[in-house]
Design a protein around this motif. Structure first.
Motif, PDB file in Angstrom:
ATOM      1  N   ASP A 153       0.859  -1.179   0.000  1.00  0.00           N
ATOM      2  CA  ASP A 153       0.000   0.000   0.000  1.00  0.00           C
ATOM      3  C   ASP A 153       0.895   1.230   0.000  1.00  0.00           C
ATOM      4  O   ASP A 153       1.953   1.256   0.628  1.00  0.00           O
ATOM      5  CB  ASP A 153      -0.876   0.006   1.257  1.00  0.00           C
ATOM      6  CG  ASP A 153      -1.974  -1.030   1.190  1.00  0.00           C
ATOM      7  OD1 ASP A 153      -2.856  -0.912   0.322  1.00  0.00           O
ATOM      8  OD2 ASP A 153      -1.938  -1.976   2.009  1.00  0.00           O
ATOM      9  N   GLU A 154       0.455   2.246  -0.715  1.00  0.00           N
ATOM     10  CA  GLU A 154       1.259   3.449  -0.843  1.00  0.00           C
ATOM     11  C   GLU A 154       1.676   3.978   0.540  1.00  0.00           C
ATOM     12  O   GLU A 154       0.830   4.198   1.414  1.00  0.00           O
ATOM     13  CB  GLU A 154       0.471   4.529  -1.597  1.00  0.00           C
ATOM     14  CG  GLU A 154       1.306   5.775  -1.841  1.00  0.00           C
ATOM     15  CD  GLU A 154       0.560   6.845  -2.631  1.00  0.00           C
ATOM     16  OE1 GLU A 154      -0.639   6.678  -2.888  1.00  0.00           O
ATOM     17  OE2 GLU A 154       1.209   7.848  -2.981  1.00  0.00           O
ATOM     18  N   PHE A 155       2.975   4.129   0.722  1.00  0.00           N
ATOM     19  CA  PHE A 155       3.549   4.583   1.989  1.00  0.00           C
ATOM     20  C   PHE A 155       3.056   3.752   3.181  1.00  0.00           C
ATOM     21  O   PHE A 155       2.949   4.234   4.298  1.00  0.00           O
ATOM     22  CB  PHE A 155       3.321   6.081   2.217  1.00  0.00           C
ATOM     23  CG  PHE A 155       4.122   6.921   1.260  1.00  0.00           C
ATOM     24  CD1 PHE A 155       5.499   6.990   1.370  1.00  0.00           C
ATOM     25  CD2 PHE A 155       3.508   7.607   0.235  1.00  0.00           C
ATOM     26  CE1 PHE A 155       6.254   7.729   0.468  1.00  0.00           C
ATOM     27  CE2 PHE A 155       4.250   8.355  -0.675  1.00  0.00           C
ATOM     28  CZ  PHE A 155       5.636   8.418  -0.549  1.00  0.00           C
ATOM     29  N   ALA A 156       2.722   2.498   2.900  1.00  0.00           N
ATOM     30  CA  ALA A 156       2.337   1.520   3.932  1.00  0.00           C
ATOM     31  C   ALA A 156       0.990   1.844   4.574  1.00  0.00           C
ATOM     32  O   ALA A 156       0.691   1.394   5.671  1.00  0.00           O
ATOM     33  CB  ALA A 156       3.422   1.369   4.998  1.00  0.00           C
ATOM     34  N   MET A 157       0.181   2.644   3.877  1.00  0.00           N
ATOM     35  CA  MET A 157      -1.118   3.019   4.432  1.00  0.00           C
ATOM     36  C   MET A 157      -2.224   2.195   3.786  1.00  0.00           C
ATOM     37  O   MET A 157      -2.693   2.515   2.697  1.00  0.00           O
ATOM     38  CB  MET A 157      -1.375   4.505   4.204  1.00  0.00           C
ATOM     39  CG  MET A 157      -0.368   5.373   4.937  1.00  0.00           C
ATOM     40  SD  MET A 157      -0.588   7.090   4.494  1.00  0.00           S
ATOM     41  CE  MET A 157       0.738   7.823   5.441  1.00  0.00           C
ATOM     42  N   GLY A 158      -2.620   1.140   4.482  1.00  0.00           N
ATOM     43  CA  GLY A 158      -3.682   0.310   3.951  1.00  0.00           C
ATOM     44  C   GLY A 158      -3.567  -1.085   4.515  1.00  0.00           C
ATOM     45  O   GLY A 158      -2.561  -1.433   5.134  1.00  0.00           O
ATOM     46  N   SER A 159      -4.627  -1.875   4.319  1.00  0.00           N
ATOM     47  CA  SER A 159      -4.584  -3.211   4.884  1.00  0.00           C
ATOM     48  C   SER A 159      -4.960  -4.257   3.850  1.00  0.00           C
ATOM     49  O   SER A 159      -5.335  -5.366   4.182  1.00  0.00           O
ATOM     50  CB  SER A 159      -5.498  -3.289   6.106  1.00  0.00           C
ATOM     51  OG  SER A 159      -6.751  -2.721   5.783  1.00  0.00           O
ATOM     52  N   GLY A 160      -4.838  -3.904   2.552  1.00  0.00           N
ATOM     53  CA  GLY A 160      -5.178  -4.878   1.526  1.00  0.00           C
ATOM     54  C   GLY A 160      -4.268  -4.826   0.318  1.00  0.00           C
ATOM     55  O   GLY A 160      -4.487  -5.537  -0.656  1.00  0.00           O
ATOM     56  N   THR A 161      -3.252  -3.988   0.342  1.00  0.00           N
ATOM     57  CA  THR A 161      -2.402  -3.733  -0.817  1.00  0.00           C
ATOM     58  C   THR A 161      -3.252  -3.291  -2.008  1.00  0.00           C
ATOM     59  O   THR A 161      -2.886  -3.462  -3.166  1.00  0.00           O
ATOM     60  CB  THR A 161      -1.503  -4.958  -1.147  1.00  0.00           C
ATOM     61  OG1 THR A 161      -0.990  -5.475   0.096  1.00  0.00           O
ATOM     62  CG2 THR A 161      -0.285  -4.592  -1.986  1.00  0.00           C
ATOM     63  N   ASP A 185      -5.382   8.811  -2.809  1.00  0.00           N
ATOM     64  CA  ASP A 185      -6.406   9.340  -1.910  1.00  0.00           C
ATOM     65  C   ASP A 185      -6.201   8.932  -0.452  1.00  0.00           C
ATOM     66  O   ASP A 185      -6.390   9.734   0.456  1.00  0.00           O
ATOM     67  CB  ASP A 185      -7.795   8.873  -2.355  1.00  0.00           C
ATOM     68  CG  ASP A 185      -8.341   9.766  -3.462  1.00  0.00           C
ATOM     69  OD1 ASP A 185      -7.628  10.725  -3.841  1.00  0.00           O
ATOM     70  OD2 ASP A 185      -9.467   9.504  -3.944  1.00  0.00           O
ATOM     71  N   GLU A 186      -5.844   7.666  -0.233  1.00  0.00           N
ATOM     72  CA  GLU A 186      -5.691   7.217   1.151  1.00  0.00           C
ATOM     73  C   GLU A 186      -4.570   8.002   1.846  1.00  0.00           C
ATOM     74  O   GLU A 186      -4.697   8.405   3.002  1.00  0.00           O
ATOM     75  CB  GLU A 186      -5.402   5.712   1.199  1.00  0.00           C
ATOM     76  CG  GLU A 186      -5.259   5.124   2.599  1.00  0.00           C
ATOM     77  CD  GLU A 186      -6.482   5.365   3.479  1.00  0.00           C
ATOM     78  OE1 GLU A 186      -7.587   5.555   2.969  1.00  0.00           O
ATOM     79  OE2 GLU A 186      -6.299   5.390   4.725  1.00  0.00           O
ATOM     80  N   VAL A 187      -3.492   8.241   1.124  1.00  0.00           N
ATOM     81  CA  VAL A 187      -2.377   9.004   1.690  1.00  0.00           C
ATOM     82  C   VAL A 187      -2.822  10.438   1.957  1.00  0.00           C
ATOM     83  O   VAL A 187      -2.547  10.996   3.026  1.00  0.00           O
ATOM     84  CB  VAL A 187      -1.159   8.954   0.746  1.00  0.00           C
ATOM     85  CG1 VAL A 187      -0.039   9.844   1.262  1.00  0.00           C
ATOM     86  CG2 VAL A 187      -0.672   7.514   0.593  1.00  0.00           C
ATOM     87  N   LYS A 188      -3.529  11.011   1.019  1.00  0.00           N
ATOM     88  CA  LYS A 188      -4.019  12.385   1.204  1.00  0.00           C
ATOM     89  C   LYS A 188      -4.900  12.477   2.449  1.00  0.00           C
ATOM     90  O   LYS A 188      -4.787  13.404   3.246  1.00  0.00           O
ATOM     91  CB  LYS A 188      -4.824  12.837  -0.016  1.00  0.00           C
ATOM     92  CG  LYS A 188      -3.970  13.176  -1.212  1.00  0.00           C
ATOM     93  CD  LYS A 188      -4.842  13.556  -2.398  1.00  0.00           C
ATOM     94  CE  LYS A 188      -3.989  13.684  -3.649  1.00  0.00           C
ATOM     95  NZ  LYS A 188      -4.777  13.599  -4.866  1.00  0.00           N
ATOM     96  N   ARG A 189      -5.803  11.493   2.563  1.00  0.00           N
ATOM     97  CA  ARG A 189      -6.708  11.485   3.708  1.00  0.00           C
ATOM     98  C   ARG A 189      -5.927  11.482   5.013  1.00  0.00           C
ATOM     99  O   ARG A 189      -6.188  12.236   5.934  1.00  0.00           O
ATOM    100  CB  ARG A 189      -7.593  10.233   3.631  1.00  0.00           C
ATOM    101  CG  ARG A 189      -9.024  10.502   3.905  1.00  0.00           C
ATOM    102  CD  ARG A 189      -9.957   9.311   3.731  1.00  0.00           C
ATOM    103  NE  ARG A 189      -9.477   8.162   3.025  1.00  0.00           N
ATOM    104  CZ  ARG A 189      -9.873   7.809   1.795  1.00  0.00           C
ATOM    105  NH1 ARG A 189     -10.772   8.519   1.139  1.00  0.00           N
ATOM    106  NH2 ARG A 189      -9.395   6.726   1.215  1.00  0.00           N
ATOM    107  N   ARG A 190      -4.915  10.622   5.077  1.00  0.00           N
ATOM    108  CA  ARG A 190      -4.183  10.514   6.348  1.00  0.00           C
ATOM    109  C   ARG A 190      -3.315  11.744   6.601  1.00  0.00           C
ATOM    110  O   ARG A 190      -3.141  12.149   7.749  1.00  0.00           O
ATOM    111  CB  ARG A 190      -3.335   9.247   6.345  1.00  0.00           C
ATOM    112  CG  ARG A 190      -4.217   8.015   6.239  1.00  0.00           C
ATOM    113  CD  ARG A 190      -3.658   6.859   6.983  1.00  0.00           C
ATOM    114  NE  ARG A 190      -4.231   5.609   6.475  1.00  0.00           N
ATOM    115  CZ  ARG A 190      -3.978   4.419   6.991  1.00  0.00           C
ATOM    116  NH1 ARG A 190      -3.166   4.312   8.028  1.00  0.00           N
ATOM    117  NH2 ARG A 190      -4.522   3.331   6.483  1.00  0.00           N
ATOM    118  N   ILE A 191      -2.775  12.326   5.549  1.00  0.00           N
ATOM    119  CA  ILE A 191      -1.997  13.553   5.743  1.00  0.00           C
ATOM    120  C   ILE A 191      -2.907  14.650   6.298  1.00  0.00           C
ATOM    121  O   ILE A 191      -2.551  15.354   7.251  1.00  0.00           O
ATOM    122  CB  ILE A 191      -1.347  14.008   4.412  1.00  0.00           C
ATOM    123  CG1 ILE A 191      -0.222  13.050   4.011  1.00  0.00           C
ATOM    124  CG2 ILE A 191      -0.808  15.432   4.534  1.00  0.00           C
ATOM    125  CD1 ILE A 191       0.379  13.329   2.640  1.00  0.00           C
TER     126      ILE A 191
END
Lengths: 91, 476, 476
Positions: free
Chosen positions: C119-127, C347-353
């Motif tokens: 997962d991008e920058f290790a953010m996620g749980s499903g690759t 998007d997931e990275v943006k959300r967490r940032i």
């Protein structure tokens, strides 16, 4: 979360969302923040920084070789004269 | 209306260390761009900071020299903002728990309270080119920097531009004398931010603060402060309101202008840097550093005035440059005649080394210099010979003063009898003048005769001895 | 041969039964034929590396990993090779230095074969949040392999390598190991260096091994562990012993059961396995002990405050200036920042940032970040106290089997999947996930054990025992 607040977060994050995205993010972030707000149940005060469980021995003041200049800038999208380059900034 | 001026200072100084604050790259100035850089300096992915022990010691040293309390636990935090000179987009700094808290510095009759000294990393350097590009050089990124912040909320305040400059000058001297920083302003090793507010005279309520960032050089600080005080006075007197803002000082035009207003104030989102552990500082360590602090200017000054009977002016001039003061002390150690050494240094040495921006190196050894001063004091060499024939000759060379003096044959070594003979000869040649002197007893004539004798001996006689002898001979 | 584990393979290579270059070639073929998208890139020099090692082995070289091909997660740097952390931002990035963990593998003679999807920058749980492609679970390609180290876990179960490295910030090694039926270890925080590993949340990240069996895992951790001068947060004076209890019985072992976990497990797919594990442990001589970890209730909120906060700061360096992609449409510096980050972050990275910047921003910092830190402190204390009455604590790794691709579209739902894994990261504890039978869809289910700080060897003791004896249990 208000649009204004999302826009502020975009600024802090240096991101620019489309208006459609912004609405979706507002919803997502709202949910997550609401979830995270459970943290307010915590009554203790943070006792400073607790990461260190071992005392540190600091680094001695000794110089080690640096990277060669060409290697420092090798991945730069724009470089000249051994420097990273960006469009001229007005100070 | 009359106003009280309150001036706050934030002073950055680059620490003297071998390596950078958070990596092992060299802390050196003037290298080719991006040649003292590693993954940490450039903020490469995966790079981690590792704190330099010496940087912490130097910060404690600054704290101890200025009477600060040293925190037992200090924390590094990240100050987050985007700017190209900041590779990681955050600066490692200290907010909540800096290394030093609550110190003071004496300016005139005031003990100016200082809130803190914290350790942080310097940013890289930007060069704004003419080709439409700004170039980034990260050599300076990560150089250890201490920031001192005065406590403008506590009294007494810094109230004038002159006090601010005196504060800075004293601070600079302490940093240099304690080996904390070289404080070379032309290299940007010492930079000051100033904030200024005005309030009606006697009022308890502080006025709105205006900040001016990164003013280079103390003379500019003085001008910038005077300008800003005048600007604020004018606004207040016209019934206006001071905006809280950051202004930039333009040294060439001698004016300042708005850089950032309060609305645009940045939110730095400080939080503890998870890559760095809290720094533990033991009392023993602080004690050890305390003991290692060399004599500071204020202590020297006291000794010079009380024990050496030098004037305040003389003491100040000696202390102005550390290497001059070191030289003076090296000389006093060999030849305990501070007054005489001081005279020589203030006149003969300083005129040789002073430059526009400071003072160059002293190119004579303390041994040779003392040999000269001592021989002049003991009337073995004439001062003029000592200066012109020896000092000038050996300056910047490896020649010895004694050898040059002997080779040039300027030692006062004519025996009494021979001197009597020479004087008699001179008096004979100038018989008319001698007669005139006998009647008029004019000291000018006496000086002329002494001069003639000295010329004949090529300076190897002692002028006062010669004078006494001439008086004696002409009385007969 | 591809199904062999690290130790078996090493021994065969050592005995001359197979050359490193042959098995490397086999793996490369398998990767090329694989349809699961576990691998982003096979390193061009893999064969060359293997040939070198073969040569050395012939000359008597005996590294702990001599000739064994290992796959690394895409966020681990090796000088001269691409590393992109699953992000378009680093698509063309070539590492300028080698991470400590990769260096340690190389020092023991491993062949670094390829980089695994994540997962991008290790953010996620499903690759599923890789910027390049989704990875499919090799055991059921309609399902995720888990994440963020999904590529690594998939590669291990698919026999594309002997073992792989992952990173674990909130479960990113253990959960994919559970979903793929392999052994995954998240070591004690400070056990393994993070130098040269693209950071997600610095105070939580740890690198760890993903292997086919427990013994291999212990061996790899032995290679990876140790103090690193480049990482202040690595522990000093580590005792590196992971294998000494392998093969010992569970007689007298005290296993902590957290009451609130019991409650959470009820009704989940994993429930029956969890209960079976309890039975198994008791049947084999272990005692179950009730323990209380009250702050487990707040661990997910704490995690989703601390991790995004650190990530927002860590990912600010990706700005289009120094080494990342730069948006083609950017004209000014601000556009370089904003357009590049908008274009190249998913998007997931943006959300967490944005979430991270929210909890760090002025006005919210105390309410979120400081509270989360406080929860962290309490949780750590509670675990330390619990471990006074037990040796290890049992929990499921995940709620059940691997979920369907696209099955967790709502971010918050996805976050809640991490309930059993994040507490080890927040408390800095070591935790292992081991396969323990299959669920309703015949897909693996993992069980997790946690141990006190630096007590990985107890985890390996329990894990190896379970590994050896689990066939005894009906349905496992």
């Amino acid at each position: 979360m208000e649009i204004k607040e999302i826009q502020h977060l975009e600024e802090l994050s240096n991101l620019k969302l489309s208006s459609q995205q912004r609405e979706r993010f507002a919803q997502d972030l709202d949910n997550i923040i609401q979830f995270a707000s459970q943290i307010s149940k915590e009554t203790h005060q943070a006792q400073g920084f607790i990461q260190s469980i071992h005392l540190n021995e600091l680094r001695e003041d000794i110089v080690q070789p640096s990277l060669p200049q060409e290697k420092v800038v090798i991945n730069a999208p724009d470089q000249r004269k051994g420097c990273f380059a960006v469009p001229r900034i007005m100070e | 209306m009359e106003y009280d001026v309150v001036i706050g200072l934030e002073v950055h100084a680059e620490l003297k260390t071998q390596s950078k604050c958070f990596c092992s790259c060299a802390n050196s100035f003037g290298q080719e761009p991006n040649t003292t850089c590693c993954p940490v300096c450039v903020g490469l992915p995966g790079a981690l900071p590792v704190l330099n022990k010496k940087a912490v010691e130097q910060t404690i040293r600054a704290g101890v020299a200025l009477g600060f309390e040293i925190n037992k636990t200090a924390i590094f935090e990240r100050k987050n903002y985007f700017y190209p000179d900041l590779a990681k987009a955050y600066q490692i700094s200290q907010l909540v728990k800096p290394i030093c808290i609550n110190g003071h510095l004496r300016v005139g009759e005031k003990d100016i309270p200082i809130n803190r000294i914290h350790l942080e990393e310097d940013a890289g350097k930007l060069v704004h080119g003419t080709d439409g590009k700004t170039l980034i050089d990260y050599n300076r990124a990560g150089v250890p920097l201490i920031e001192l912040v005065t406590d403008a909320l506590k009294e007494p305040h810094i109230e004038t531009a002159n006090e601010a400059v005196e504060f800075l000058e004293k601070l600079r001297q302490i940093y240099i004398y304690a080996g904390i920083s070289d404080c070379m302003q032309e290299r940007g090793q010492m930079r000051a931010d100033v904030n200024i507010s005005l309030k009606p005279k006697g009022s308890k309520q502080f006025g709105t603060k205006v900040e001016m960032k990164n003013i280079m050089g103390f003379r500019s600080v003085k001008r910038a402060i005077e300008y800003e005080i005048a600007r604020q006075k004018e606004i207040l007197e016209d019934g206006g309101v001071i905006e809280q803002e950051t202004r930039k000082w333009d040294n060439e035009k001698g004016i300042n202008f708005t850089l950032r207003t309060k609305e645009n104030a940045q939110d730095y989102r400080y939080f503890p840097d998870p890559d760095l552990l809290a720094v533990q500082i033991s009392e023993e360590e602080v004690e050890q550093i305390k003991k290692s602090i060399p004599i500071l200017p204020s202590q020297y000054k006291h000794t010079y005035m009380q024990e050496y009977a030098l004037s305040e002016y003389e003491a100040d001039v000696l202390l102005q440059f550390k290497h001059v003061n070191d030289f003076f002390n090296a000389c006093v150690a060999i030849y305990p005649n501070p007054k005489s050494l001081c005279n020589w240094i203030l006149t003969d040495i300083l005129t040789k080394i002073k430059t526009e921006s400071g003072a160059g190196p002293i190119l004579i050894s303390a041994q040779d210099f003392v040999w000269l001063v001592q021989n002049v004091d003991n009337k073995k060499i004439n001062k003029i010979n000592a200066k012109e024939d020896v000092l000038e000759e050996i300056w910047g060379t490896s020649k010895s003063a004694e050898e040059v003096a002997k080779k040039k044959n300027i030692m006062i070594d004519i025996n009494d009898q021979a001197l009597d003979g020479i004087i008699q000869e001179v008096l004979k040649v100038h018989i008319a003048v001698v007669e005139q002197f006998k009647t008029e007893n004019d000291p000018k004539i006496l000086n002329f005769l002494v001069g003639q004798v000295m010329k004949t001996t090529r300076g190897k006689a002692n002028a006062s001895v010669v004078m006494e002898k001439i008086k004696k001979f002409t009385q007969k | 041969m591809r199904e062999l584990g690290v130790i078996e393979l090493r021994e065969k290579i050592k005995a001359g039964e197979i050359r490193s270059v042959d098995i490397t070639q086999e793996y490369i073929q398998a990767i090329k034929q694989s349809k699961t998208n576990a691998i982003i890139e096979i390193f061009a020099d893999a064969i060359e590396q293997a040939q070198e090692i073969d040569k050395k082995i012939q000359q008597g070289y005996t590294g702990k990993l001599a000739g064994v091909p290992i796959i690394i997660k895409d966020n681990i740097l090796v000088e001269g090779k691409h590393a992109s952390a699953g992000s378009l931002f680093l698509k063309d990035y070539i590492a300028q230095y080698t991470s400590t963990v990769a260096q340690k593998l190389l020092d023991e003679g491993a062949v670094i074969l390829a980089r695994a999807n994540m997962d991008e920058f290790a953010m996620g749980s499903g690759t599923e949040h890789s910027a390049y492609f989704k990875t499919y679970n090799p055991l059921d390609t309609t399902r995720v392999p888990g994440g963020s180290s999904g590529g690594s876990a998939a590669a291990v179960i698919e026999n594309l390598c002997a073992a792989a490295l992952g990173t674990d910030t909130g479960g990113s090694i253990r959960q994919p190991s559970s979903y793929c039926g392999v052994v995954g270890m998240k070591p004690t925080y400070g056990r393994v260096s993070r130098y040269g590993v693209v950071a997600f949340a610095s105070s939580l990240d740890q690198v760890g091994p993903i292997t086919k069996n427990v013994q291999d895992n212990a061996l790899l951790l032995e290679v990876l562990s140790g103090t690193d001068i480049h990482d202040e947060t690595t522990a000093r004076n580590q005792v590196i012993d992971f294998s000494s209890r392998i093969g010992k019985s569970l007689q007298g072992l005290k296993v902590g059961i957290v009451q609130s976990v019991d409650a959470m497990v009820q009704g989940l797919d994993v429930e029956s396995h969890y209960e079976k594990m309890k039975e198994f442990l008791q049947q084999h001589g272990a005692t179950l002990v009730d323990v209380q970890i009250p702050h487990l209730q707040l661990v997910l909120p704490a995690y989703y405050i601390i991790a995004p906060a650190e990530a927002a700061s860590n990912l600010a360096r990706f700005d289009g200036v120094k080494y990342t992609s730069r948006s083609q449409s950017a004209q000014t510096l601000n556009e370089i920042y904003t357009l590049s980050r908008t274009e190249f972050f998913g998007d997931e990275v943006k959300r967490r940032i944005m979430l991270g910047n929210y909890v760090l921003s002025s006005g919210y910092f105390d309410a979120y970040y400081n509270k989360a830190r406080s929860v962290q402190a309490q949780l750590r204390e509670e675990y330390i106290k619990a471990f006074q009455s037990c040796d290890v604590i049992l929990m499921p790794t995940a709620k059940g089997e691997a979920y369907k691709i696209g099955g967790k579209a709502n971010p918050l739902d996805a976050y809640k999947e991490d309930i059993f894994t994040v507490s080890a990261n927040i408390a800095g504890l070591p935790a292992i996930s081991i396969p323990f039978g299959v669920g309703n869809h015949k897909l693996p289910i993992g069980m997790q054990f946690l141990a006190p700080h630096f007590e990985e060897k107890t985890l390996y003791q329990v894990a190896s025992y379970v590994e050896k004896h689990k066939e005894d249990i009906h349905g496992v």
